[in-house]
Design an enzyme around this catalytic site. Sequence first.
Site, PDB file in Angstrom:
ATOM      1  N   PRO A   1     -35.621 143.249 -27.254  1.00 43.82           N
ATOM      2  CA  PRO A   1     -36.752 143.479 -26.333  1.00 43.82           C
ATOM      3  C   PRO A   1     -37.089 142.239 -25.504  1.00 43.82           C
ATOM      4  CG  PRO A   1     -37.238 144.391 -28.489  1.00 43.82           C
ATOM      5  CD  PRO A   1     -35.957 143.604 -28.629  1.00 43.82           C
ATOM      6  N   CYS A   2     -37.355 142.472 -24.222  1.00 42.31           N
ATOM      7  CA  CYS A   2     -37.512 141.357 -23.287  1.00 42.31           C
ATOM      8  C   CYS A   2     -38.942 141.172 -22.769  1.00 42.31           C
ATOM      9  CB  CYS A   2     -36.584 141.558 -22.103  1.00 42.31           C
ATOM     10  SG  CYS A   2     -36.989 143.027 -21.128  1.00 42.31           S
ATOM     11  N   GLN A   3     -39.902 141.934 -23.249  1.00 47.55           N
ATOM     12  CA  GLN A   3     -41.243 141.870 -22.687  1.00 47.55           C
ATOM     13  C   GLN A   3     -41.835 140.461 -22.724  1.00 47.55           C
ATOM     14  OE1 GLN A   3     -40.087 144.190 -24.776  1.00 47.55           O
ATOM     15  NE2 GLN A   3     -41.110 146.145 -24.515  1.00 47.55           N
TER      16      GLN A   3
ATOM     17  N   ILE B   1     -40.159 137.705 -22.409  1.00 50.93           N
ATOM     18  CA  ILE B   1     -39.330 136.788 -21.622  1.00 50.93           C
ATOM     19  C   ILE B   1     -39.355 137.129 -20.136  1.00 50.93           C
ATOM     20  CG2 ILE B   1     -36.945 136.009 -21.249  1.00 50.93           C
ATOM     21  CD1 ILE B   1     -36.493 136.465 -24.255  1.00 50.93           C
TER      22      ILE B   1
END
Length: 131
Positions: free
Chosen positions: A72-74, A76
């Site tokens: 998950p990239c939220q 970053i």
Amino acid sequence: MKFIDMFAGIGGFRSGMELAGHECVGYIEFDKYARKSYENIHDTNGEFTAWDINDVEADELPKADVWCFGFPCQDISLAGNKKGFSGDKSSLFFSVTGLLREKQEKDRPKFLFIENVKNLLSINKGRDFAR
């Protein structure tokens, strides 16, 4: 090559890997809607599966040449909260690296195929990625 699809979503990594002739031996996906779609799109019969990466033990993962994951990239993303790897979601990267360290060297994958957002290399002035 055999691969495991972690943070599988609806199977983007899997689609590409299978088109290239590789075999999926397991998948991990937490989101119930993505998981349902994944299982309807792909033939997952007989494969290892788990819901939460944090509940997986290294010795239960099937041997695979490649571990594919787009954690998950939220935390970053430029559009996200910019907490970097200290955020709740992006810190799941360390769940994967922990499993990797727990595997005996002979059972570790030869390759890690990691996807994430553009800001991965530069969040917190690059210190997070260097870590």
